[in-house]
Motif scaffolding. Structure first.
Motif, short mmCIF file in Angstrom:
data_model
loop_
_atom_site.label_atom_id
_atom_site.label_comp_id
_atom_site.label_asym_id
_atom_site.label_seq_id
_atom_site.Cartn_x
_atom_site.Cartn_y
_atom_site.Cartn_z
N GLU A 100 5.04 -9.31 3.71
CA GLU A 100 4.49 -8.86 2.44
C GLU A 100 4.55 -7.33 2.34
O GLU A 100 4.82 -6.78 1.27
CB GLU A 100 3.05 -9.38 2.29
CG GLU A 100 2.39 -9.10 0.95
CD GLU A 100 3.13 -9.66 -0.26
OE1 GLU A 100 4.05 -10.48 -0.08
OE2 GLU A 100 2.80 -9.25 -1.38
N LEU A 104 6.69 -5.63 -0.64
CA LEU A 104 6.11 -4.71 -1.62
C LEU A 104 6.99 -3.48 -1.82
O LEU A 104 7.16 -3.01 -2.94
CB LEU A 104 4.71 -4.28 -1.17
CG LEU A 104 3.60 -5.27 -1.51
CD1 LEU A 104 2.37 -5.00 -0.66
CD2 LEU A 104 3.25 -5.18 -2.99
N GLN A 107 9.97 -4.59 -3.74
CA GLN A 107 9.56 -4.88 -5.12
C GLN A 107 9.40 -3.60 -5.95
O GLN A 107 9.72 -3.57 -7.13
CB GLN A 107 8.24 -5.66 -5.10
CG GLN A 107 7.69 -6.00 -6.46
CD GLN A 107 6.36 -6.73 -6.36
OE1 GLN A 107 6.32 -7.92 -6.12
NE2 GLN A 107 5.28 -5.99 -6.54
N GLY A 113 6.86 -4.74 -11.05
CA GLY A 113 5.43 -4.68 -10.77
C GLY A 113 4.55 -4.92 -11.99
O GLY A 113 3.39 -5.29 -11.87
N ARG A 115 5.15 -7.13 -14.39
CA ARG A 115 5.21 -8.50 -14.91
C ARG A 115 3.94 -9.22 -14.51
O ARG A 115 3.61 -9.30 -13.33
CB ARG A 115 6.40 -9.23 -14.30
CG ARG A 115 7.71 -8.67 -14.78
CD ARG A 115 8.73 -9.77 -14.77
NE ARG A 115 10.05 -9.21 -14.66
CZ ARG A 115 11.07 -9.87 -14.13
NH1 ARG A 115 10.87 -11.08 -13.62
NH2 ARG A 115 12.25 -9.31 -14.09
N ILE A 116 3.24 -9.76 -15.52
CA ILE A 116 1.96 -10.36 -15.14
C ILE A 116 1.99 -11.87 -15.13
O ILE A 116 1.13 -12.51 -14.57
CB ILE A 116 0.79 -9.86 -16.01
CG1 ILE A 116 1.03 -10.15 -17.47
CG2 ILE A 116 0.57 -8.38 -15.79
CD1 ILE A 116 -0.18 -9.84 -18.30
N THR A 118 4.79 -13.79 -14.18
CA THR A 118 5.81 -14.36 -13.29
C THR A 118 5.12 -14.58 -11.94
O THR A 118 4.32 -13.76 -11.53
CB THR A 118 6.93 -13.33 -13.05
OG1 THR A 118 7.28 -12.75 -14.29
CG2 THR A 118 8.15 -13.99 -12.43
N HIS A 119 5.46 -15.69 -11.28
CA HIS A 119 4.89 -15.86 -9.95
C HIS A 119 5.68 -15.00 -8.96
O HIS A 119 6.91 -15.05 -8.94
CB HIS A 119 4.95 -17.33 -9.53
CG HIS A 119 3.95 -17.65 -8.46
ND1 HIS A 119 4.09 -17.18 -7.18
CD2 HIS A 119 2.80 -18.35 -8.48
CE1 HIS A 119 3.07 -17.59 -6.46
NE2 HIS A 119 2.26 -18.30 -7.23
N ALA A 120 4.95 -14.19 -8.17
CA ALA A 120 5.63 -13.27 -7.27
C ALA A 120 6.58 -14.01 -6.32
O ALA A 120 7.65 -13.52 -6.00
CB ALA A 120 4.60 -12.47 -6.47
N ILE B 193 -2.03 -14.22 -12.99
CA ILE B 193 -1.90 -12.77 -12.88
C ILE B 193 -2.09 -12.32 -11.43
O ILE B 193 -1.34 -11.50 -10.92
CB ILE B 193 -2.91 -12.06 -13.80
CG1 ILE B 193 -2.49 -12.28 -15.25
CG2 ILE B 193 -3.01 -10.57 -13.49
CD1 ILE B 193 -3.45 -11.73 -16.26
N ASN B 195 -1.40 -13.89 -8.82
CA ASN B 195 -0.25 -14.26 -8.01
C ASN B 195 1.06 -13.67 -8.51
O ASN B 195 2.12 -13.99 -8.00
CB ASN B 195 -0.12 -15.79 -7.95
CG ASN B 195 -1.25 -16.38 -7.13
OD1 ASN B 195 -1.47 -15.96 -6.00
ND2 ASN B 195 -1.98 -17.30 -7.71
N SER B 196 0.99 -12.83 -9.52
CA SER B 196 2.20 -12.23 -10.07
C SER B 196 2.56 -10.98 -9.26
O SER B 196 1.77 -10.55 -8.42
CB SER B 196 1.95 -11.83 -11.52
OG SER B 196 1.11 -10.69 -11.55
N PRO B 197 3.73 -10.40 -9.51
CA PRO B 197 4.04 -9.14 -8.84
C PRO B 197 2.92 -8.11 -9.05
O PRO B 197 2.56 -7.39 -8.12
CB PRO B 197 5.33 -8.69 -9.53
CG PRO B 197 5.98 -9.95 -9.97
CD PRO B 197 4.85 -10.88 -10.34
N LEU B 198 2.34 -8.10 -10.25
CA LEU B 198 1.24 -7.16 -10.49
C LEU B 198 0.10 -7.41 -9.50
O LEU B 198 -0.45 -6.49 -8.93
CB LEU B 198 0.71 -7.30 -11.92
CG LEU B 198 -0.54 -6.47 -12.21
CD1 LEU B 198 -0.18 -5.01 -12.43
CD2 LEU B 198 -1.31 -7.00 -13.39
N THR B 200 0.26 -8.66 -6.53
CA THR B 200 0.58 -8.20 -5.17
C THR B 200 0.42 -6.68 -5.09
O THR B 200 -0.02 -6.16 -4.08
CB THR B 200 2.01 -8.60 -4.76
OG1 THR B 200 2.95 -7.95 -5.60
CG2 THR B 200 2.22 -10.10 -4.84
N VAL B 201 0.77 -5.99 -6.17
CA VAL B 201 0.59 -4.54 -6.16
C VAL B 201 -0.89 -4.19 -6.07
O VAL B 201 -1.29 -3.29 -5.33
CB VAL B 201 1.19 -3.89 -7.42
CG1 VAL B 201 0.94 -2.39 -7.43
CG2 VAL B 201 2.68 -4.16 -7.51
#
Ligand SMILES: Nc1ncnc2c1ncn2[C@@H]1O[C@H](COP(=O)(O)OP(=O)(O)OP(=O)(O)O)[C@@H](O)[C@H]1O
Ligand SMILES: [Mg+2]
Lengths: 252, 346
Positions: A100, A104, A107, A113, A115-116, A118-120, B193, B195-198, B200-201
């Motif tokens: 992870e 990051l 990413q 970063g 995108r709210i 989308t699943h990471a 949200i 679990n989104s890229p956001l 993780t940030v």
């Protein structure tokens, strides 16, 4: 890809209260050149790095990357301009997994970063790229452990993996092998050597071990009490009396 | 396990109109739905940025008062809810941007103090502009016809409202299921949200701000963004609550004690887990609404014994509530969900 530009400082200075930690340093770093920064403890090496990568803001003077003035930019904005930084004191995300951590950094490059919905985990390519950096730094086996469970040596490797994952134009290593065992350090030095093969990269390295310096340096600069006191070809600088006196004398 | 509990709770909420027929149970169930959204949005802020703000009820209040004043002045239409609620959301976002930017300029403790001050100012403003807000008394209004108890969703041949499992299929039921569905959707959106890229940030920023910044994440931007997202969800929760209650006042959506309650719910559930929000809300609401009843039963059952009935006297419910909090925090230091989800690595 932009044509690589020089990183340079003009009269770069920072003052902490009455103490001047970096004093009017003017220096130019070119692509295809590995510059080793040496100097006794407290000379201002890490502080100079902090000024260039943005953790500290200069009291006066300038930091430039080509035509771009970086002096007042936040670290993240400098990172977008291509400045990459690894830290002397391990500076990671301790509760997150090794994978992870690197993901990051990958990413951040991919600019997803914000995108709210989308699943990471659905962005598989990020994870694949992260694995490549992990295999280069020989960390695949510990990919799923939290960073806090790693040995010091592995944490140092991860520090380098994060820097590589940023794909920067400028690589700044601050004592990357400090505290590593003799059999672990070569992994990192080989990686640095590998980065050197790419002629567009600027590499800065703070390092104390003289054999490492000799093996990697294209150029050496010497800091002492925050001032730039020597700058030149490795053999030339190592032979300078002032350097012997303030640095090699101390370190021996 | 934790998520199993969360799913069971949502199922329970879905079936609650058919399981419990009294008005109070329905009120509590709807309140739980709305508070899950509110507390989850607060968790987004506290759990994912580490910032403690006491101004969160203002966002909730802006949504509620937006919808309430519009319903009052424009009449009971959907347009009033959309327009009034929309204005409330926009105001919440503007305020969130200000507070978010402020949080980066000042130290954590000082920031918390400032939000306290802002929260008191909001309460004062509401009582000052009583022509518009109804002051201490709040505002009552009518809601769209679909939600009126007299509305019949299904009628039998005689024109009477149909009952299923003893529950009338009337407007009140429609209102409850609207609250339930909206809340569930909003909660799922927040999980997405996280679990989104956001998301993780945000975890990265929470773990190590300096490094997150160094690898290229602008912490200011991300923080402000979380503040805004969190404010939007809180405001929507406020709109839903306003429509459900048909009344909006300082005590229901703005008071300082609500903020303390949601803080407790986040902490007891587990910060930064999202599942904790559900668990915390349910525990606290059940305790607040039913602990006295349970104690009453306990006191009656033990009436012949010495001392125990005294201790179980319903008037002492706050004492027991306090004691159970202390025990919870002792046994679940990271909150219930937080402690149960923690990976067992030494
Ligand atoms: N944030 C700060 N506030 C006050 N003084 C500082 C700060 N950062 C660095 N200094 C001071 O600046 C001087 C230079 O420190 P710096 O860490 O740059 O040295 P260094 O050359 O990296 O040494 P080392 O070899 O030990 O890593 C030291 O005297 C240090 O105490
Ligand atoms: Mg240093």
């Amino acid at each position: 890809m932009k044509t690589p530009s020089d990183l340079y400082t003009e009269d770069l200075t920072i003052q902490f209260g009455g103490h001047i930690a970096v004093n009017k340093v003017s220096c130019r770093f070119k692509p295809n050149e590995l510059t080793v920064v040496v100097g006794p403890n407290g000379a201002g090496k890490t502080t100079l790095f902090n000024l260039m990568s943005g953790q500290l803001i200069a009291t006066s003077g300038k930091v430039m990357l080509g035509d771009t003035d970086l002096t007042r930019l936040a670290p993240s904005q400098r990172a977008k301009q291509g400045i990459g930084r690894a830290f002397q004191l391990t500076n990671l995300f301790p509760k997150l997994s090794v994978l992870e951590n690197v993901r990051l950094a990958v990413q951040a490059q991919a600019k997803v970063g914000m995108r709210i919905f989308t699943h990471a985990k659905s962005l598989k390519y990020l994870e694949q790229q992260a694995y490549e950096y992990l295999s280069q730094t020989r960390l695949e086996k510990v990919a799923h452990l939290p960073v806090s469970a790693l040995s010091h040596g592995d944490q140092r490797k991860l520090e380098v993996a994060l820097l590589m994952a940023m794909q920067p134009a400028v690589f700044m290593f601050d004592e990357p092998t400090a505290g590593m065992s003799i059999d672990e350090a070569p992994v990192i030095l080989e990686l640095i050597d590998q980065i050197k093969q790419d002629s567009s990269k600027i590499i800065l390295l703070v390092e104390h071990k003289m054999d490492v310096v000799r093996a990697l340096a294209d150029r050496i600069i010497v800091l002492h009490n925050g001032e730039l006191v020597a700058d030149g070809e490795p053999e030339e600088v190592i032979a300078m009396p002032i350097v012997r006196e303030i640095y090699l004398g101390n370190a021996a | 396990m934790v998520w199993g509990i969360v799913i069971v709770i949502w199922l329970g909420l879905a079936l609650s109109p058919f399981l419990f027929h009294d008005v109070r149970s329905q009120q509590v169930a709807a309140r739980i739905c709305v508070f899950i959204v509110l507390v989850a949005s607060y968790d987004l802020l506290i759990g994912y940025t580490g910032i403690v703000s006491f101004a969160h009820t203002i966002f909730f209040g802006l949504g509620a008062y937006g919808a309430a004043t519009a319903l009052r002045h424009m009449g009971p239409g959907w347009d009033a809810i959309v327009i009034g609620g929309g204005i409330g959301i926009v105001m919440a976002v503007i305020l969130a941007i200000f507070i978010g930017l402020l949080s980066l300029r000042v130290k954590a403790i000082f920031f918390t103090m400032v939000t306290l001050a802002v929260a008191s100012v909001a309460v004062v403003l509401v009582s000052q502009f009583s022509d518009f807000t109804g002051g201490e008394d709040g505002i009552t209004y009518k809601v769209p016809k679909l939600f009126k108890p007299a509305t019949k969703l299904l009628v039998d041949d005689d024109g009477h409202v149909v009952r299923w499992l003893g529950t009338k299929l009337n407007g009140k039921l429609a209102a409850f299921y609207s609250v339930f569905c909206m809340s569930l959707l909003l909660y799922l959106a927040m999980i997405r949200i996280v679990n989104s890229p956001l998301g993780t940030v945000l975890k990265a920023v929470r773990e190590n701000e300096t490094r997150a910044e160094a690898i290229g994440y602008r912490v200011v931007t991300y923080r402000t963004l979380v503040f805004c997202i969190s404010a939007v969800f809180a405001a929507i929760a406020g709109i839903i609550y306003a429509v459900w209650l048909k009344y909006t006042g300082p005590e229901t959506v703005l008071s300082f004690s609500i903020n303390i309650d949601i803080l407790l719910m986040v902490v007891i559930g587990g910060m930064g887990t999202m599942s904790g929000a559900v668990i915390g809300v349910v525990l606290l609401n059940l305790a607040q609404y039913y602990l006295r009843d349970i104690m009453q039963l306990g006191a009656e059952a033990t009436a012949n014994l010495p001392l125990i009935p005294e201790l179980l006297n319903p008037d002492r419910w706050l004492l027991w509530l306090g004691l159970s909090f202390i025990l919870l925090v002792y046994f679940f230091p990271a909150g219930i969900a937080g402690t149960m989800l923690k990976p067992r690595v030494k």
